[in-house]
Design a protein around this motif. Structure first.
Motif, PDB file in Angstrom:
ATOM      1  N   TRP A  88     -13.065 -10.203   8.499  1.00  0.00           N
ATOM      2  CA  TRP A  88     -12.595 -11.682   8.674  1.00  0.00           C
ATOM      3  C   TRP A  88     -13.730 -12.664   8.467  1.00  0.00           C
TER       4      TRP A  88
ATOM      5  N   THR B 131      -3.537  -5.176  13.367  1.00  0.00           N
ATOM      6  CA  THR B 131      -3.501  -3.997  12.883  1.00  0.00           C
ATOM      7  C   THR B 131      -3.040  -2.829  13.621  1.00  0.00           C
TER       8      THR B 131
ATOM      9  N   GLU C 146      -5.165 -18.761  13.456  1.00  0.00           N
ATOM     10  CA  GLU C 146      -5.039 -17.630  12.779  1.00  0.00           C
ATOM     11  C   GLU C 146      -4.960 -16.415  13.784  1.00  0.00           C
TER      12      GLU C 146
ATOM     13  N   ARG D 231     -10.679 -17.793   4.901  1.00  0.00           N
ATOM     14  CA  ARG D 231      -9.971 -17.971   6.143  1.00  0.00           C
ATOM     15  C   ARG D 231      -9.157 -19.343   6.065  1.00  0.00           C
TER      16      ARG D 231
ATOM     17  N   ARG E 129      -4.672 -12.114  13.393  1.00  0.00           N
ATOM     18  CA  ARG E 129      -4.338 -10.798  12.472  1.00  0.00           C
ATOM     19  C   ARG E 129      -4.212  -9.711  13.358  1.00  0.00           C
TER      20      ARG E 129
END
Length: 163
Positions: free
Chosen positions: A157, A131, A127, A162, A129
Motif C-alpha cells: 500500500w 485479503t 480506502e 492510492r 483493503r
C-alpha cells in the motif's frame, strides 16, 4: 532490511502513522513493527482484541455484524482496521493507516472456519483493503505467516498508487 524496517522507514518518509488491531496474532504484528528503531515516530500503538466482544467495545466493530457473521469475516477485519485508527488517535488525530488481523490460528475450527482462515485488512482515509488468507501449519506458523502477510499488505500500500 526487513519488511518491518522498510514499512517503518516508508511511513516516516511519507509522514504517516499506523495503528494496529490484532486478534489471532495477539500483539505479534505490533511487536514486529516496534522492534524497528525509530518506530515510535510512526506507530501510534496496538490493540489486542482477542475475545469477540472486545472488537465491538474497543474498536467499534458493529455488534450486529459480529453477531451475524462472527469474528472471522472480511467486513469485521475492515471495521477493526478503521476502529484502530480512531481508538489510537494521538492528540485527537486519528492514525493515517489502520491494519488488522482476525482469523483462526487453530488447532480447532472457530465458527465453522478451519484453522488457517485469516483476514488481514487495511484502512486509510476512505480506502479499505482486505485479503483472505488460507494458511497452513501449526498455530505458531499461522500466526507468523499472518504477521508477514500483514506487513506485505502495508508495504504494498505504501509503495503503490492510492485513492
Amino acid at each position: 532490511m526487513t519488511t518491518a524496517a522498510e514499512v517503518v522507514h516508508e511511513l516516516d518518509r511519507q509522514g504517516l502513522t499506523v495503528a494496529v488491531a490484532e486478534s489471532l496474532t495477539g500483539g505479534l504484528l505490533a511487536a514486529e513493527l516496534i522492534s524497528v528503531p525509530g518506530a515510535s515516530a510512526v506507530v501510534a500503538g496496538g490493540v489486542v482484541a482477542y475475545q469477540t466482544p472486545l472488537k465491538a467495545t474497543l474498536l467499534g466493530v458493529p455488534a450486529a455484524l459480529l453477531a451475524a457473521r462472527g469474528a472471522v469475516d472480511p467486513d469485521v477485519a475492515v471495521a477493526m482496521a478503521a476502529g484502530a485508527r480512531r481508538a489510537l488517535a494521538v492528540e485527537g488525530q486519528a492514525a493515517d493507516v489502520g491494519i488488522a488481523t482476525t482469523g483462526v490460528a487453530g488447532p480447532d475450527a472457530q465458527d465453522g472456519h478451519a484453522p488457517g482462515t485469516v483476514y488481514v485488512a487495511l484502512s486509510a482515509g476512505g480506502e479499505a483493503r482486505v485479503t483472505r488468507l488460507a494458511l497452513e501449519g501449526d498455530r505458531a506458523a499461522i500466526r507468523s505467516a499472518t504477521v508477514s502477510e500483514s506487513l506485505s499488505m502495508l508495504h504494498d500500500w505504501l509503495a503503490g498508487p492510492r485513492e
